[in-house]
Design an enzyme around this catalytic site. Structure first.
Site, PDB file in Angstrom:
ATOM      1  N   ASP A  20       0.852  -1.203   0.000  1.00 36.69           N
ATOM      2  CA  ASP A  20       0.000   0.000   0.000  1.00 36.69           C
ATOM      3  C   ASP A  20       0.880   1.242   0.000  1.00 36.69           C
ATOM      4  O   ASP A  20       0.647   2.201   0.722  1.00 36.69           O
ATOM      5  CB  ASP A  20      -0.922  -0.013   1.231  1.00 36.69           C
ATOM      6  CG  ASP A  20      -2.023   1.050   1.143  1.00 36.69           C
ATOM      7  OD1 ASP A  20      -2.314   1.534   0.025  1.00 36.69           O
ATOM      8  OD2 ASP A  20      -2.582   1.410   2.201  1.00 36.69           O
ATOM      9  N   ASP A  43       2.840   2.236   7.925  1.00 34.49           N
ATOM     10  CA  ASP A  43       1.610   1.503   7.594  1.00 34.49           C
ATOM     11  C   ASP A  43       1.894   0.169   6.888  1.00 34.49           C
ATOM     12  O   ASP A  43       1.439  -0.058   5.766  1.00 34.49           O
ATOM     13  CB  ASP A  43       0.721   2.408   6.718  1.00 34.49           C
ATOM     14  CG  ASP A  43      -0.763   2.120   6.904  1.00 34.49           C
ATOM     15  OD1 ASP A  43      -1.091   1.204   7.679  1.00 34.49           O
ATOM     16  OD2 ASP A  43      -1.577   2.812   6.269  1.00 34.49           O
TER      17      ASP A  43
HETATM   18  N1  LIG Z   1       5.060   6.572  13.924  1.00 39.60           N
HETATM   19  C1  LIG Z   1       4.392   7.661  13.542  1.00 39.60           C
HETATM   20  N2  LIG Z   1       4.869   8.894  13.853  1.00 39.60           N
HETATM   21  C2  LIG Z   1       4.192  10.003  13.462  1.00 39.60           C
HETATM   22  N3  LIG Z   1       3.037   9.986  12.774  1.00 39.60           N
HETATM   23  C3  LIG Z   1       2.510   8.788  12.443  1.00 39.60           C
HETATM   24  C4  LIG Z   1       3.161   7.571  12.815  1.00 39.60           C
HETATM   25  N4  LIG Z   1       2.423   6.549  12.355  1.00 39.60           N
HETATM   26  C5  LIG Z   1       1.365   7.090  11.744  1.00 39.60           C
HETATM   27  N5  LIG Z   1       1.404   8.434  11.781  1.00 39.60           N
HETATM   28  C6  LIG Z   1       0.400   9.366  11.240  1.00 39.60           C
HETATM   29  O1  LIG Z   1      -0.849   8.737  11.245  1.00 39.60           O
HETATM   30  C7  LIG Z   1      -1.351   8.591   9.925  1.00 39.60           C
HETATM   31  C8  LIG Z   1      -2.063   7.245   9.771  1.00 39.60           C
HETATM   32  O2  LIG Z   1      -1.157   6.199  10.030  1.00 39.60           O
HETATM   33  P1  LIG Z   1      -1.211   4.871   9.193  1.00 39.60           P
HETATM   34  O3  LIG Z   1      -1.010   5.166   7.751  1.00 39.60           O
HETATM   35  O4  LIG Z   1      -0.292   3.909   9.832  1.00 39.60           O
HETATM   36  O5  LIG Z   1      -2.684   4.373   9.465  1.00 39.60           O
HETATM   37  P2  LIG Z   1      -3.978   4.398   8.543  1.00 39.60           P
HETATM   38  O6  LIG Z   1      -3.674   4.793   7.154  1.00 39.60           O
HETATM   39  O7  LIG Z   1      -5.016   5.134   9.275  1.00 39.60           O
HETATM   40  O8  LIG Z   1      -4.288   2.942   8.626  1.00 39.60           O
HETATM   41  P3  LIG Z   1      -5.469   2.226   7.893  1.00 39.60           P
HETATM   42  O9  LIG Z   1      -5.473   2.739   6.484  1.00 39.60           O
HETATM   43  O10 LIG Z   1      -5.067   0.809   8.020  1.00 39.60           O
HETATM   44  O11 LIG Z   1      -6.690   2.626   8.646  1.00 39.60           O
HETATM   45  C9  LIG Z   1      -0.151   8.755   9.025  1.00 39.60           C
HETATM   46  O12 LIG Z   1      -0.507   9.289   7.786  1.00 39.60           O
HETATM   47  C10 LIG Z   1       0.715   9.730   9.806  1.00 39.60           C
HETATM   48  O13 LIG Z   1       0.274  11.039   9.578  1.00 39.60           O
HETATM   49 MG   LIG Z   2      -1.984   4.901   5.978  1.00 35.36          MG
END
Ligand SMILES: Nc1ncnc2c1ncn2[C@@H]1O[C@H](COP(=O)(O)OP(=O)(O)OP(=O)(O)O)[C@@H](O)[C@H]1O
Ligand SMILES: [Mg+2]
Length: 255
Positions: A193, A210
């Site tokens: 992804d 992610d």
């Molecule tokens: N370790 C981190 N440190 C800082 N910001 C983070 C971190 N992990 C995630 N983020 C923030 O959170 C957002 C969402 O995280 P992530 O992409 O892992 O989950 P997601 O897209 O919501 O997951 P899903 O699509 O499975 O629901 C990222 O775009 C980033 O802005």
């Molecule tokens: Mg994400």
């Protein structure tokens, strides 16, 4: 009351009080995130000294919310909490089934989400061992993943490449291709992804995030996912003004 229990209780009260969920949207999500079981999980993490305070939301995604938290040692951590209610179980099952590391035969939604979070944790570890730039995973418990917070000294989270494009697109594309090479050849994983939404621009250094859906290279769909990742990355970067040929990049990644 046992002092450890009362401490954890105080911690949780503090965590909840300091949740500082400000916006209306966040408040709505807040109640959605913190179901009883999630609260229990946060309570356990507080009780085992992993988490002291849960601060405001960094992001509210489709399936997960990411919060800023404070580790017992004072460090800022990222706390990713999957919502059981909005998880895509069909996708989770499909990705987990072909992965020899997981023998989850369950159709129980909660157990599937727990396996999914565990998969993200293990994938992050593999990426880290392959010397990729990813957040350092701290612990996975049930539907909660604690990991290193990627951001600046003022505790602002690093923006995604979607929100802040690279100053030097060619250089960053090169670094990302090298990351994908390490991911494929050393971690033996394919992201699945990869896009500007899942790459943080940490002071012009790309940090891949992610990785819950990332699959082992032996997974039946790994090649399909790798091709898609490369196509998406090249399309995103052509908008930034950097280009490379699909075939060359694929060769570089797979060796
Ligand atoms: N370790 C981190 N440190 C800082 N910001 C983070 C971190 N992990 C995630 N983020 C923030 O959170 C957002 C969402 O995280 P992530 O992409 O892992 O989950 P997601 O897209 O919501 O997951 P899903 O699509 O499975 O629901 C990222 O775009 C980033 O802005
Ligand atoms: Mg994400």
């Amino acid at each position: 009351m046992d002092p450890k229990v009362s401490k954890a209780d105080a911690n949780l009260q503090k965590m909840l009080a300091e949740k500082r969920i400000k916006s209306v949207e966040d408040r709505r999500v807040g109640s959605e995130v913190f179901d009883q079981k999630t609260l229990e999980t946060l309570y356990k993490l507080a009780n085992s000294n992993y988490l002291n305070i849960l601060n405001g939301a960094i992001s509210t995604g489709k399936e997960a919310n990411v919060f800023k938290g404070v580790h017992e040692d004072g460090h800022i951590v990222a706390v990713k909490i999957y919502r059981i209610s909005t998880s895509d179980f069909k996708k989770m099952q499909y990705y987990i089934q072909g992965d020899p590391r997981f023998r989850v035969r369950t159709t129980n939604k909660r157990q599937l989400v727990h396996a999914w979070v565990n998969k993200e944790f293990r994938n992050l570890n593999r990426c880290l061992e392959a010397k990729m730039d990813v957040p350092n995973p701290i612990i996975a418990k049930n539907n909660v993943l604690l990991m290193e917070f990627i951001g600046d000294d003022e505790e602002n989270p690093a923006p995604t490449l979607r929100d802040q494009g690279p100053q030097n697109p060619d250089k960053m594309l090169e670094e990302l291709i090298e990351s994908m090479r390490k991911m494929y050849q050393d971690a033996k994983l394919v992201h699945g992804d990869l896009s500007i939404y899942n790459i943080l621009n940490n002071n012009e250094k790309p940090v891949i995030i992610d990785v819950s859906q990332s699959v082992v290279v032996d997974h039946p769909i790994s090649m399909e996912l790798l091709n898609r990742d490369i196509e998406t990355l090249l399309k995103d970067f052509s908008k930034f003004g950097a280009s490379a040929s699909f075939e060359d990049v694929k060769k570089e990644i797979t060796g």
